[in-house]
Design a protein around this motif. Sequence first.
Motif, mmCIF file in Angstrom:
data_model
loop_
_atom_site.group_PDB
_atom_site.id
_atom_site.type_symbol
_atom_site.label_atom_id
_atom_site.label_comp_id
_atom_site.label_asym_id
_atom_site.label_seq_id
_atom_site.Cartn_x
_atom_site.Cartn_y
_atom_site.Cartn_z
ATOM 1 N N ASN A 230 0.826 -1.202 0.000
ATOM 2 C CA ASN A 230 0.000 0.000 0.000
ATOM 3 C C ASN A 230 0.867 1.262 0.000
ATOM 4 O OD1 ASN A 230 -2.392 1.567 0.186
ATOM 5 N ND2 ASN A 230 -2.060 1.791 2.380
ATOM 6 N N GLY A 231 0.548 2.189 -0.892
ATOM 7 C CA GLY A 231 1.280 3.447 -0.958
ATOM 8 C C GLY A 231 2.357 3.486 -2.020
ATOM 9 N N TYR A 232 2.695 2.331 -2.601
ATOM 10 C CA TYR A 232 3.720 2.280 -3.644
ATOM 11 C C TYR A 232 3.066 2.182 -5.017
ATOM 12 C CZ TYR A 232 6.935 1.245 0.184
ATOM 13 O OH TYR A 232 7.661 1.298 1.336
ATOM 14 N N PHE A 233 3.718 2.782 -6.015
ATOM 15 C CA PHE A 233 3.171 2.752 -7.369
ATOM 16 C C PHE A 233 3.510 1.431 -8.050
ATOM 17 C CE2 PHE A 233 3.294 3.418 -11.940
ATOM 18 C CZ PHE A 233 2.045 3.987 -12.155
ATOM 19 N N CYS A 234 2.550 0.943 -8.837
ATOM 20 C CA CYS A 234 2.706 -0.350 -9.500
ATOM 21 C C CYS A 234 2.385 -0.237 -10.987
ATOM 22 C CB CYS A 234 1.767 -1.365 -8.844
ATOM 23 S SG CYS A 234 1.664 -2.951 -9.682
ATOM 24 N N GLY A 235 3.276 -0.746 -11.826
ATOM 25 C CA GLY A 235 3.021 -0.878 -13.254
ATOM 26 C C GLY A 235 2.581 -2.302 -13.544
ATOM 27 N N ILE A 236 1.495 -2.464 -14.298
ATOM 28 C CA ILE A 236 0.895 -3.784 -14.513
ATOM 29 C C ILE A 236 0.850 -4.101 -16.005
ATOM 30 C CG2 ILE A 236 -1.133 -5.229 -14.105
ATOM 31 C CD1 ILE A 236 -1.932 -3.236 -11.888
ATOM 32 N N SER A 237 1.308 -5.281 -16.365
ATOM 33 C CA SER A 237 1.297 -5.693 -17.768
ATOM 34 C C SER A 237 -0.046 -6.298 -18.149
ATOM 35 C CB SER A 237 2.400 -6.730 -18.019
ATOM 36 O OG SER A 237 1.992 -8.013 -17.554
ATOM 37 N N GLU A 238 -0.223 -6.545 -19.429
ATOM 38 C CA GLU A 238 -1.331 -7.372 -19.885
ATOM 39 C C GLU A 238 -0.934 -8.831 -19.659
ATOM 40 O OE1 GLU A 238 -2.605 -6.382 -23.832
ATOM 41 O OE2 GLU A 238 -2.476 -4.227 -23.486
ATOM 42 N N SER A 239 -1.835 -9.764 -19.899
ATOM 43 C CA SER A 239 -1.518 -11.180 -19.707
ATOM 44 C C SER A 239 -0.966 -11.772 -21.003
ATOM 45 C CB SER A 239 -2.756 -11.956 -19.252
ATOM 46 O OG SER A 239 -3.800 -11.834 -20.195
ATOM 47 N N TYR A 240 -0.024 -12.715 -20.845
ATOM 48 C CA TYR A 240 0.650 -13.329 -21.991
ATOM 49 C C TYR A 240 0.853 -14.816 -21.749
ATOM 50 C CZ TYR A 240 1.906 -8.836 -24.104
ATOM 51 O OH TYR A 240 1.863 -7.610 -24.713
ATOM 52 N N ASN A 241 1.063 -15.547 -22.831
ATOM 53 C CA ASN A 241 1.521 -16.921 -22.708
ATOM 54 C C ASN A 241 2.920 -16.916 -22.098
ATOM 55 O OD1 ASN A 241 -0.645 -18.502 -23.918
ATOM 56 N ND2 ASN A 241 -0.088 -17.514 -25.842
ATOM 57 N N LEU A 242 3.263 -17.981 -21.412
ATOM 58 C CA LEU A 242 4.548 -18.046 -20.719
ATOM 59 C C LEU A 242 5.715 -17.803 -21.670
ATOM 60 C CD1 LEU A 242 6.028 -18.585 -18.068
ATOM 61 C CD2 LEU A 242 5.974 -21.033 -18.604
ATOM 62 N N TYR A 243 5.596 -18.268 -22.916
ATOM 63 C CA TYR A 243 6.705 -18.086 -23.854
ATOM 64 C C TYR A 243 6.855 -16.630 -24.314
ATOM 65 C CZ TYR A 243 2.839 -18.865 -27.197
ATOM 66 O OH TYR A 243 1.649 -18.813 -27.887
ATOM 67 N N ASP A 244 5.902 -15.766 -23.948
ATOM 68 C CA ASP A 244 6.011 -14.333 -24.239
ATOM 69 C C ASP A 244 6.200 -13.525 -22.954
ATOM 70 O OD1 ASP A 244 5.881 -14.195 -27.026
ATOM 71 O OD2 ASP A 244 3.699 -14.374 -27.028
ATOM 72 N N GLN A 259 4.788 6.661 -14.089
ATOM 73 C CA GLN A 259 4.014 6.899 -12.872
ATOM 74 C C GLN A 259 3.683 8.370 -12.653
ATOM 75 O OE1 GLN A 259 6.345 6.665 -9.067
ATOM 76 N NE2 GLN A 259 7.871 5.728 -10.398
ATOM 77 N N ASP A 260 4.503 9.276 -13.182
ATOM 78 C CA ASP A 260 4.246 10.703 -12.975
ATOM 79 C C ASP A 260 3.057 11.211 -13.788
ATOM 80 O OD1 ASP A 260 6.465 11.455 -11.171
ATOM 81 O OD2 ASP A 260 7.703 10.798 -12.839
ATOM 82 N N LEU A 261 2.517 10.370 -14.661
ATOM 83 C CA LEU A 261 1.391 10.797 -15.490
ATOM 84 C C LEU A 261 0.045 10.530 -14.835
ATOM 85 C CD1 LEU A 261 2.572 9.587 -19.019
ATOM 86 C CD2 LEU A 261 2.966 11.786 -17.905
ATOM 87 N N THR A 262 0.051 9.926 -13.650
ATOM 88 C CA THR A 262 -1.213 9.605 -12.991
ATOM 89 C C THR A 262 -1.111 9.849 -11.495
ATOM 90 O OG1 THR A 262 -2.827 7.839 -12.567
ATOM 91 C CG2 THR A 262 -0.525 7.185 -12.741
ATOM 92 N N LYS A 263 -2.245 10.128 -10.875
ATOM 93 C CA LYS A 263 -2.293 10.280 -9.422
ATOM 94 C C LYS A 263 -2.617 8.953 -8.741
ATOM 95 C CE LYS A 263 -3.754 15.130 -9.621
ATOM 96 N NZ LYS A 263 -4.818 16.107 -9.261
ATOM 97 N N ASP A 264 -2.996 7.953 -9.540
ATOM 98 C CA ASP A 264 -3.320 6.645 -8.984
ATOM 99 C C ASP A 264 -2.054 5.917 -8.554
ATOM 100 O OD1 ASP A 264 -6.004 7.089 -9.516
ATOM 101 O OD2 ASP A 264 -5.856 6.214 -11.528
ATOM 102 N N LYS A 265 -2.231 4.895 -7.727
ATOM 103 C CA LYS A 265 -1.099 4.116 -7.247
ATOM 104 C C LYS A 265 -0.840 2.875 -8.092
ATOM 105 C CE LYS A 265 0.553 6.564 -3.978
ATOM 106 N NZ LYS A 265 1.923 7.120 -4.139
ATOM 107 N N GLN A 266 -1.613 2.697 -9.131
ATOM 108 C CA GLN A 266 -1.354 1.601 -10.058
ATOM 109 C C GLN A 266 -1.841 1.998 -11.443
ATOM 110 O OE1 GLN A 266 -4.618 -1.669 -9.554
ATOM 111 N NE2 GLN A 266 -4.037 -0.994 -7.506
ATOM 112 N N MET A 267 -1.163 1.488 -12.446
ATOM 113 C CA MET A 267 -1.543 1.794 -13.819
ATOM 114 C C MET A 267 -1.244 0.569 -14.678
ATOM 115 S SD MET A 267 -0.756 5.210 -16.073
ATOM 116 C CE MET A 267 1.030 5.132 -15.962
ATOM 117 N N ALA A 268 -2.172 0.259 -15.570
ATOM 118 C CA ALA A 268 -2.027 -0.898 -16.443
ATOM 119 C C ALA A 268 -1.528 -0.464 -17.813
ATOM 120 C CB ALA A 268 -3.362 -1.630 -16.577
ATOM 121 N N PHE A 269 -0.734 -1.310 -18.433
ATOM 122 C CA PHE A 269 -0.190 -1.006 -19.756
ATOM 123 C C PHE A 269 -1.299 -0.719 -20.757
ATOM 124 C CE2 PHE A 269 1.423 -2.215 -23.961
ATOM 125 C CZ PHE A 269 2.599 -1.484 -24.016
#
Length: 384
Positions: A230-244, A259-269
Amino acid sequence: MKLTVREAMKFNQLSKLQLIAGRSGLDREIRSVGFLDYESLDELSGNFQKGDFILTSFYNMKDRHDLLIEYLMKFNEMEIAGIAVKKAVFKGFPDEIVEYCNKNGMPLFMCDQEVWFDSIIMEIVNYLKNDENNDYLASKIYSILNSDLSRELMEKISLEINPSFRDIVRVLYFGNLENPKHIMSTINNGPYRKLTTRALVFEKGVLIILSDKKDPAADKFLSKFNFILNGYFCGISESYNLYDINMAIREALYTYQLQDLTKDKQMAFEDIGIYKIIKPLEKNRWFRKFADSILEPILEYDREYDGNLMETAVSFVVNQGDFRKTSNELFHHINTIRYRISKIYEITRIEGARTGNYEQLAISIYYYISKNPVADILSEEVER
């Protein structure tokens, strides 16, 4: 240095445990700590692994000594490190249980109600931080990112990171953590860990690889580990097959860098818009040549004439080419903004291009923004 049950018994909280049986197994290695709640026998192999030190109250075993024996047999087959039972349902164990644990060298402890399982977990997790093993796993990540690997080799290296990975992966990245090793160890070795997940310290942050047969749910993971993340920023990928998996890792890292483009603590690709193409191309020689051919004349003009063209260009692009919004944001008359944009087109020679005047400027500015936080770019201009 590996942690044995014997060594762990010297810890402050674990020293309060009472050894009931299994003394001959005190040299079993503790690799992680797990919490047994209401898992059925069939669920044990999917939630626990070799080397687990298991904490439980055996609430579902009351008056079921036959079932308790079955659980102990299953745990012994899995080569767990030991079991600590809080005095709640059981105040002691039948002779047959003690005899089984002694015969098989499986350490069985009891502890009083005032001994906190959370404290035991912290002692074990803190000890299990392993720099050498993490460096080895991080080297695998670098191989995945920096080599042109076949699908087969990509899967092989991924399974060396965690043999329990499933077919589909999603990656999360947290940076600038106060204690990344502790967070890594809590995720990998704590009671809420999942065998199909792996966390490792990477580039001064923590890279977390989730896997499942279907789409791994990032929100469930974040909710479970909110107490340390809680309180740390997180970048989240989309889902992929293991070989990718290389794609997933890159997406998480790219998103974290924005992360500087959003006020949220998480952002998805999937939500970063045009940066989906900007970030992967940042190191491309041709792309940098194109962007620099537009950015450098603007920066050079500002250095020579203090013209504030870059701040104006950034605001103009962020506001989707709207002169009025740009004027309001920078507190300048709209004609001043029109003049500056015209000057930008002139000195960059965009104006003479056959197509895409604004688009060329926008792509270059988005590249510039990805390297420089918007707030920092605009603050000097707004303060004037």
